[in-house]
Design a protein around this motif. Structure first.
Motif, PDB file in Angstrom:
ATOM      1  N   VAL A 103       3.721   1.702  10.428  1.00  0.00           N
ATOM      2  CA  VAL A 103       2.727   0.856  11.091  1.00  0.00           C
ATOM      3  C   VAL A 103       2.098  -0.136  10.119  1.00  0.00           C
ATOM      4  CG1 VAL A 103       2.259   2.575  12.878  1.00  0.00           C
ATOM      5  CG2 VAL A 103       0.834   2.515  10.814  1.00  0.00           C
ATOM      6  N   GLY A 104       2.426   0.004   8.816  1.00  0.00           N
ATOM      7  CA  GLY A 104       1.904  -0.936   7.846  1.00  0.00           C
ATOM      8  C   GLY A 104       2.460  -0.667   6.460  1.00  0.00           C
ATOM      9  N   PHE A 105       2.292  -1.652   5.562  1.00  0.00           N
ATOM     10  CA  PHE A 105       2.700  -1.454   4.175  1.00  0.00           C
ATOM     11  C   PHE A 105       1.838  -2.312   3.258  1.00  0.00           C
ATOM     12  CE2 PHE A 105       5.453  -5.009   5.386  1.00  0.00           C
ATOM     13  CZ  PHE A 105       5.282  -5.877   4.315  1.00  0.00           C
ATOM     14  N   LEU A 106       1.837  -1.952   1.984  1.00  0.00           N
ATOM     15  CA  LEU A 106       1.121  -2.668   0.936  1.00  0.00           C
ATOM     16  C   LEU A 106       2.001  -2.661  -0.304  1.00  0.00           C
ATOM     17  CD1 LEU A 106      -2.561  -2.258  -0.134  1.00  0.00           C
ATOM     18  CD2 LEU A 106      -0.759  -2.012  -1.827  1.00  0.00           C
ATOM     19  N   THR A 107       2.109  -3.800  -0.985  1.00  0.00           N
ATOM     20  CA  THR A 107       2.801  -3.867  -2.267  1.00  0.00           C
ATOM     21  C   THR A 107       1.824  -4.408  -3.306  1.00  0.00           C
ATOM     22  OG1 THR A 107       3.690  -6.089  -1.895  1.00  0.00           O
ATOM     23  CG2 THR A 107       5.064  -4.231  -1.209  1.00  0.00           C
ATOM     24  N   SER A 108       2.023  -3.963  -4.560  1.00  0.00           N
ATOM     25  CA  SER A 108       1.091  -4.369  -5.609  1.00  0.00           C
ATOM     26  C   SER A 108       1.798  -4.473  -6.946  1.00  0.00           C
ATOM     27  CB  SER A 108      -0.053  -3.362  -5.702  1.00  0.00           C
ATOM     28  OG  SER A 108       0.409  -2.123  -6.210  1.00  0.00           O
ATOM     29  N   ARG A 109       1.044  -4.919  -7.945  1.00  0.00           N
ATOM     30  CA  ARG A 109       1.585  -5.052  -9.298  1.00  0.00           C
ATOM     31  C   ARG A 109       0.442  -4.977 -10.297  1.00  0.00           C
ATOM     32  NH1 ARG A 109       0.457 -10.606 -10.328  1.00  0.00           N
ATOM     33  NH2 ARG A 109       0.007 -11.560  -8.334  1.00  0.00           N
ATOM     34  N   VAL A 110       0.815  -4.760 -11.541  1.00  0.00           N
ATOM     35  CA  VAL A 110      -0.134  -4.823 -12.649  1.00  0.00           C
ATOM     36  C   VAL A 110      -0.221  -6.277 -13.072  1.00  0.00           C
ATOM     37  CG1 VAL A 110      -0.605  -4.107 -15.014  1.00  0.00           C
ATOM     38  CG2 VAL A 110       0.448  -2.497 -13.414  1.00  0.00           C
TER      39      VAL A 110
END
Length: 106
Positions: free
Chosen positions: A22-29
């Motif tokens: 139902v959702g997603f999140l991507t991230s980085r340093v």
């Protein structure tokens, strides 16, 4: 996948309901290392399926990510969005993010 010291929290998060995404999140340093302080974590993308918007899925994703990033050593958090997207700006402000940079484009 090995996260190690460079990325000490999972770079991708998925929100599930009854085994459906139902959702997603991507991230980085953004910054890490002994010469750059504070370590900063940045959200690249957040998406929540239209039927789930406004029901807390995005908030839960961001809160889980921020807790893991903080536990992984991040001291600052950032996200970018379009200034013209009032809904996105309102969401991020409600999540505790404030104005930091201004990039003007024509």
């Amino acid at each position: 996948m090995v996260f190690g010291a460079f990325h000490p929290w999972p770079p991708a998060w998925v929100a599930l309901h009854e085994q459906q995404v139902v959702g997603f999140l991507t991230s980085r340093v953004v910054s890490a290392g002994p010469t750059i302080a504070p370590p900063t974590a940045a959200i690249d993308d957040v998406w929540v399926a239209p039927p789930w918007r406004g029901q807390g899925a995005g908030r839960q994703l961001v809160e889980a990510w921020r807790g893991a990033a903080r536990a992984g050593g991040a001291e600052a958090f950032e996200v970018s969005t379009l200034a013209a997207d009032a809904d996105a700006v309102g969401f991020w402000r409600a999540m505790g993010f404030g104005d930091y940079r201004l990039r003007l484009r024509c």
